[in-house]
Write a protein that holds these residues in place. Sequence first.
Motif, short mmCIF file in Angstrom:
data_model
loop_
_atom_site.label_atom_id
_atom_site.label_comp_id
_atom_site.label_asym_id
_atom_site.label_seq_id
_atom_site.Cartn_x
_atom_site.Cartn_y
_atom_site.Cartn_z
N GLN A 44 0.83 -1.22 0.00
CA GLN A 44 0.00 0.00 0.00
C GLN A 44 0.86 1.27 0.00
O GLN A 44 0.49 2.26 -0.62
CB GLN A 44 -0.95 0.00 1.21
CG GLN A 44 -1.99 -1.11 1.15
CD GLN A 44 -2.78 -1.11 -0.15
OE1 GLN A 44 -3.18 -0.06 -0.66
NE2 GLN A 44 -3.00 -2.28 -0.71
N ARG A 64 0.05 6.99 8.75
CA ARG A 64 -1.34 7.07 8.30
C ARG A 64 -1.70 5.85 7.45
O ARG A 64 -2.71 5.18 7.69
CB ARG A 64 -1.57 8.36 7.52
CG ARG A 64 -3.00 8.58 7.19
CD ARG A 64 -3.27 9.94 6.64
NE ARG A 64 -4.68 10.21 6.89
CZ ARG A 64 -5.19 11.38 6.99
NH1 ARG A 64 -4.45 12.43 6.88
NH2 ARG A 64 -6.47 11.52 7.20
N ASN A 68 -3.97 2.55 8.75
CA ASN A 68 -5.20 2.21 8.03
C ASN A 68 -5.19 0.76 7.55
O ASN A 68 -6.19 0.05 7.67
CB ASN A 68 -5.42 3.16 6.84
CG ASN A 68 -5.94 4.51 7.28
OD1 ASN A 68 -6.62 4.63 8.29
ND2 ASN A 68 -5.62 5.53 6.52
N ILE A 71 -5.56 -1.49 10.69
CA ILE A 71 -6.93 -1.49 11.21
C ILE A 71 -7.83 -2.36 10.35
O ILE A 71 -8.61 -3.15 10.87
CB ILE A 71 -7.46 -0.04 11.33
CG1 ILE A 71 -6.75 0.67 12.49
CG2 ILE A 71 -8.97 -0.02 11.51
CD1 ILE A 71 -6.97 2.16 12.55
N SER A 72 -7.69 -2.27 9.03
CA SER A 72 -8.47 -3.14 8.13
C SER A 72 -8.12 -4.60 8.37
O SER A 72 -8.99 -5.46 8.42
CB SER A 72 -8.19 -2.79 6.67
OG SER A 72 -8.65 -1.51 6.39
N GLU A 121 -9.65 -0.55 17.46
CA GLU A 121 -8.60 -0.21 16.50
C GLU A 121 -8.13 1.24 16.62
O GLU A 121 -6.93 1.52 16.62
CB GLU A 121 -9.07 -0.45 15.07
CG GLU A 121 -9.60 -1.82 14.79
CD GLU A 121 -11.08 -1.94 15.06
OE1 GLU A 121 -11.86 -1.07 14.65
OE2 GLU A 121 -11.48 -2.92 15.69
N LEU A 122 -9.07 2.19 16.72
CA LEU A 122 -8.72 3.61 16.79
C LEU A 122 -7.97 3.93 18.08
O LEU A 122 -6.94 4.60 18.06
CB LEU A 122 -9.95 4.50 16.66
CG LEU A 122 -9.68 6.00 16.77
CD1 LEU A 122 -8.75 6.48 15.66
CD2 LEU A 122 -10.97 6.79 16.76
N LEU A 143 -4.24 10.34 12.06
CA LEU A 143 -5.52 9.64 12.20
C LEU A 143 -6.69 10.38 11.56
O LEU A 143 -7.79 9.82 11.48
CB LEU A 143 -5.80 9.38 13.68
CG LEU A 143 -4.80 8.46 14.38
CD1 LEU A 143 -5.15 8.32 15.85
CD2 LEU A 143 -4.74 7.09 13.71
#
Length: 170
Positions: A44, A64, A68, A71-72, A121-122, A143
């Motif tokens: 990514q 960032r 992401n 978290i996915s 996750e956050l 974030l």
Amino acid sequence: METNRKNKFISTINSHKKIIYKIVNSYCQDIEDRKDLEQEIIIQLWNAFDKYNPEYKYSTWMYRIALNVAISFYRKEKKWLANNDFSSVESIYNVVDENEDETELDNNIKLLQQFINDLDELNKALMLLYLEEKSYVEIAEILGISKTNVATKISRLKLKLKKEFQKNNR
């Protein structure tokens, strides 16, 4: 031209590879999952490399994207674990070394890791960046939330953490 791009990307990854390792280790316990997540983050980052905005630091851009992706990945993994209950299976994660000499500091670090692992996750990303001593402004940029929101959430997490430590020290 392509070789220059590739060399610049590799150099950037090498300069900031600790970011990837920290995120991978925070979101995955299994070594194979870590390898998969690391590979996905690098893919990514490569796909987004041409879109890098030089107004931000590379580390902010990498955090960032990597968070992401993590978290996915975490959400997918969580769904998979919810459908496959291994809690009753004896595994290496369930075996405790009774001869292990643990200091209070080791216990507190383990408790902190457990606490962070139990976060959503956050909040896990927030704690990771906070422990990295990132400023509230940097955390907000990474974030995509406001600086005020970062301060509020971190304050709540600190209180929650304090209660967890007090509960476990009784």
